[in-house]
Design a protein around this motif. Structure first.
Motif, PDB file in Angstrom:
ATOM      1  N   ASP A  40     -17.537  21.123   4.877  1.00 43.58           N
ATOM      2  CA  ASP A  40     -18.000  21.225   6.271  1.00 43.58           C
ATOM      3  C   ASP A  40     -19.195  20.312   6.577  1.00 43.58           C
ATOM      4  N   THR A  41     -19.542  19.410   5.677  1.00 43.48           N
ATOM      5  CA  THR A  41     -20.700  18.536   5.898  1.00 43.48           C
ATOM      6  C   THR A  41     -20.395  17.061   5.655  1.00 43.48           C
ATOM      7  N   SER A  42     -19.181  16.719   5.360  1.00 36.98           N
ATOM      8  CA  SER A  42     -18.715  15.358   5.055  1.00 36.98           C
ATOM      9  C   SER A  42     -19.238  14.818   3.736  1.00 36.98           C
ATOM     10  N   ASN A  43     -19.738  15.686   2.878  1.00 38.65           N
ATOM     11  CA  ASN A  43     -20.275  15.235   1.598  1.00 38.65           C
ATOM     12  C   ASN A  43     -19.257  15.202   0.467  1.00 38.65           C
ATOM     13  N   CYS A  44     -18.221  16.042   0.523  1.00 40.83           N
ATOM     14  CA  CYS A  44     -17.344  16.178  -0.645  1.00 40.83           C
ATOM     15  C   CYS A  44     -16.184  15.185  -0.662  1.00 40.83           C
ATOM     16  N   GLY A  45     -15.691  14.761   0.498  1.00 40.33           N
ATOM     17  CA  GLY A  45     -14.613  13.783   0.542  1.00 40.33           C
ATOM     18  C   GLY A  45     -13.225  14.318   0.286  1.00 40.33           C
ATOM     19  N   THR A  46     -13.052  15.628   0.217  1.00 37.08           N
ATOM     20  CA  THR A  46     -11.709  16.156  -0.031  1.00 37.08           C
ATOM     21  C   THR A  46     -10.778  15.915   1.149  1.00 37.08           C
ATOM     22  N   CYS A  47     -11.335  15.616   2.297  1.00 37.90           N
ATOM     23  CA  CYS A  47     -10.541  15.456   3.516  1.00 37.90           C
ATOM     24  C   CYS A  47     -10.152  14.003   3.792  1.00 37.90           C
ATOM     25  N   VAL A  48     -10.345  13.108   2.833  1.00 38.58           N
ATOM     26  CA  VAL A  48     -10.065  11.688   3.065  1.00 38.58           C
ATOM     27  C   VAL A  48      -8.595  11.459   3.389  1.00 38.58           C
ATOM     28  N   VAL A  49      -8.381  10.684   4.451  1.00 39.76           N
ATOM     29  CA  VAL A  49      -7.070  10.161   4.831  1.00 39.76           C
ATOM     30  C   VAL A  49      -7.267   8.670   5.096  1.00 39.76           C
ATOM     31  N   LEU A  50      -6.170   7.951   5.263  1.00 41.69           N
ATOM     32  CA  LEU A  50      -6.278   6.544   5.625  1.00 41.69           C
ATOM     33  C   LEU A  50      -6.067   6.398   7.122  1.00 41.69           C
ATOM     34  N   MET A  51      -6.971   5.698   7.765  1.00 43.90           N
ATOM     35  CA  MET A  51      -6.858   5.403   9.186  1.00 43.90           C
ATOM     36  C   MET A  51      -6.771   3.893   9.293  1.00 43.90           C
ATOM     37  N   ASP A  52      -5.610   3.420   9.729  1.00 41.93           N
ATOM     38  CA  ASP A  52      -5.338   1.982   9.761  1.00 41.93           C
ATOM     39  C   ASP A  52      -5.621   1.348   8.401  1.00 41.93           C
ATOM     40  N   GLY A  53      -5.280   2.089   7.339  1.00 45.36           N
ATOM     41  CA  GLY A  53      -5.395   1.586   5.979  1.00 45.36           C
ATOM     42  C   GLY A  53      -6.741   1.759   5.315  1.00 45.36           C
ATOM     43  N   GLU A  54      -7.714   2.275   6.033  1.00 47.51           N
ATOM     44  CA  GLU A  54      -9.057   2.459   5.479  1.00 47.51           C
ATOM     45  C   GLU A  54      -9.359   3.935   5.280  1.00 47.51           C
ATOM     46  N   MET A 105      -8.698  11.399  -3.413  1.00 45.54           N
ATOM     47  CA  MET A 105      -8.869  10.393  -4.462  1.00 45.54           C
ATOM     48  C   MET A 105      -7.676   9.444  -4.495  1.00 45.54           C
ATOM     49  N   MET A 106      -6.474  10.009  -4.385  1.00 49.77           N
ATOM     50  CA  MET A 106      -5.270   9.176  -4.386  1.00 49.77           C
ATOM     51  C   MET A 106      -5.266   8.207  -3.210  1.00 49.77           C
ATOM     52  N   LEU A 107      -5.646   8.688  -2.038  1.00 44.66           N
ATOM     53  CA  LEU A 107      -5.649   7.824  -0.863  1.00 44.66           C
ATOM     54  C   LEU A 107      -6.711   6.740  -0.965  1.00 44.66           C
ATOM     55  N   SER A 108      -7.876   7.058  -1.513  1.00 45.63           N
ATOM     56  CA  SER A 108      -8.896   6.032  -1.726  1.00 45.63           C
ATOM     57  C   SER A 108      -8.411   5.005  -2.744  1.00 45.63           C
ATOM     58  N   GLY A 109      -7.725   5.487  -3.785  1.00 48.58           N
ATOM     59  CA  GLY A 109      -7.146   4.572  -4.771  1.00 48.58           C
ATOM     60  C   GLY A 109      -6.091   3.675  -4.158  1.00 48.58           C
ATOM     61  N   ARG A 110      -5.247   4.239  -3.320  1.00 45.87           N
ATOM     62  CA  ARG A 110      -4.198   3.451  -2.648  1.00 45.87           C
ATOM     63  C   ARG A 110      -4.821   2.370  -1.764  1.00 45.87           C
ATOM     64  N   ALA A 111      -5.848   2.731  -0.998  1.00 44.34           N
ATOM     65  CA  ALA A 111      -6.517   1.755  -0.129  1.00 44.34           C
ATOM     66  C   ALA A 111      -7.146   0.638  -0.959  1.00 44.34           C
ATOM     67  N   LEU A 112      -7.755   0.991  -2.079  1.00 51.52           N
ATOM     68  CA  LEU A 112      -8.354  -0.019  -2.952  1.00 51.52           C
ATOM     69  C   LEU A 112      -7.293  -0.973  -3.475  1.00 51.52           C
ATOM     70  N   LEU A 113      -6.187  -0.435  -3.988  1.00 46.88           N
ATOM     71  CA  LEU A 113      -5.136  -1.301  -4.551  1.00 46.88           C
ATOM     72  C   LEU A 113      -4.460  -2.153  -3.480  1.00 46.88           C
ATOM     73  N   ASP A 114      -4.438  -1.672  -2.256  1.00 50.38           N
ATOM     74  CA  ASP A 114      -3.887  -2.478  -1.168  1.00 50.38           C
ATOM     75  C   ASP A 114      -4.772  -3.697  -0.888  1.00 50.38           C
ATOM     76  N   ARG A 115      -6.079  -3.548  -1.107  1.00 45.86           N
ATOM     77  CA  ARG A 115      -7.031  -4.654  -0.911  1.00 45.86           C
ATOM     78  C   ARG A 115      -7.195  -5.509  -2.160  1.00 45.86           C
ATOM     79  N   ASN A 116      -7.134  -4.852  -3.309  1.00 42.88           N
ATOM     80  CA  ASN A 116      -7.460  -5.511  -4.573  1.00 42.88           C
ATOM     81  C   ASN A 116      -6.497  -4.991  -5.646  1.00 42.88           C
ATOM     82  N   PRO A 117      -5.468  -5.769  -5.992  1.00 40.73           N
ATOM     83  CA  PRO A 117      -4.462  -5.289  -6.942  1.00 40.73           C
ATOM     84  C   PRO A 117      -4.939  -5.193  -8.399  1.00 40.73           C
ATOM     85  N   ASP A 118      -6.125  -5.705  -8.697  1.00 45.02           N
ATOM     86  CA  ASP A 118      -6.619  -5.658 -10.068  1.00 45.02           C
ATOM     87  C   ASP A 118      -8.107  -5.311 -10.087  1.00 45.02           C
TER      88      ASP A 118
END
Length: 165
Positions: A40-54, A105-118
């Motif tokens: 409820d404070t935006s500190n934990c990041g469990t609610c991360v989704v991708l918005m326009d890939g970010e 975590m998976m969505l942040s990982g996906r966004a990273l790999l979309d920008r940087n494959p290695d």
């Protein structure tokens, strides 16, 4: 207020109050419960989704702000029965324990790999730095994303890969 949002490749429309949060629109209105709500404070990041890939913390985004944008949740990672390499990496490298932080975590990982494959280990750690995991200590999360990166590179070259530990 009526909004239309592209969620996981499908146009979704709903009535929301101006103060309605994106996390609530996804979970309560669309029944996409893979997006978790934690602190409820935006500190934990469990609610991360991708918005326009970010990656965005959906508890800090009003649903009306998502109108006209592409939102991708963990439910949109797999392609039919085929898991996204990031999802498979979390299985192969034991990147989850309780699973509460895992979708973000998976969505942040996906966004990273979309920008940087290695990405380097440090780049992976930076990509997930806005998300808390109280179970794994991040080592297996990093390994999971590295596994996915190696898998995607191998698939692109026509080879196969096993565990990348």
């Amino acid at each position: 207020m009526r909004i239309t949002v592209d969620v996981n490749g499908e146009e979704r429309t709903g009535e929301v109050e101006p103060r309605h949060l994106l996390v609530r629109f996804l979970r309560d209105d669309l029944r996409l419960t893979g997006t978790h709500w934690g602190c409820d404070t935006s500190n934990c990041g469990t609610c991360v989704v991708l918005m326009d890939g970010e990656p965005v913390k959906s508890c800090t985004v009003l649903a009306v702000m998502a109108a006209g944008h592409e939102i991708r949740t963990v439910e949109g990672l797999a392609d039919g029965d085929r898991l996204d390499p990031v999802q498979q990496g979390f299985i192969e490298e034991h990147g989850l324990q309780c699973g509460f932080c895992t979708p973000g975590m998976m969505l942040s990982g996906r966004a990273l790999l979309d920008r940087n494959p290695d990405p380097s280990e440090q780049e992976i750690r930076e990509a997930v730095s806005g998300q808390l995991c109280r179970c794994t200590g991040y080592l297996n999360i990093v390994r999971s994303i590295r596994w996915a990166a190696a898998r995607e590179r191998a698939d692109a070259s026509g080879a196969t890969t096993g565990s990348q530990t």
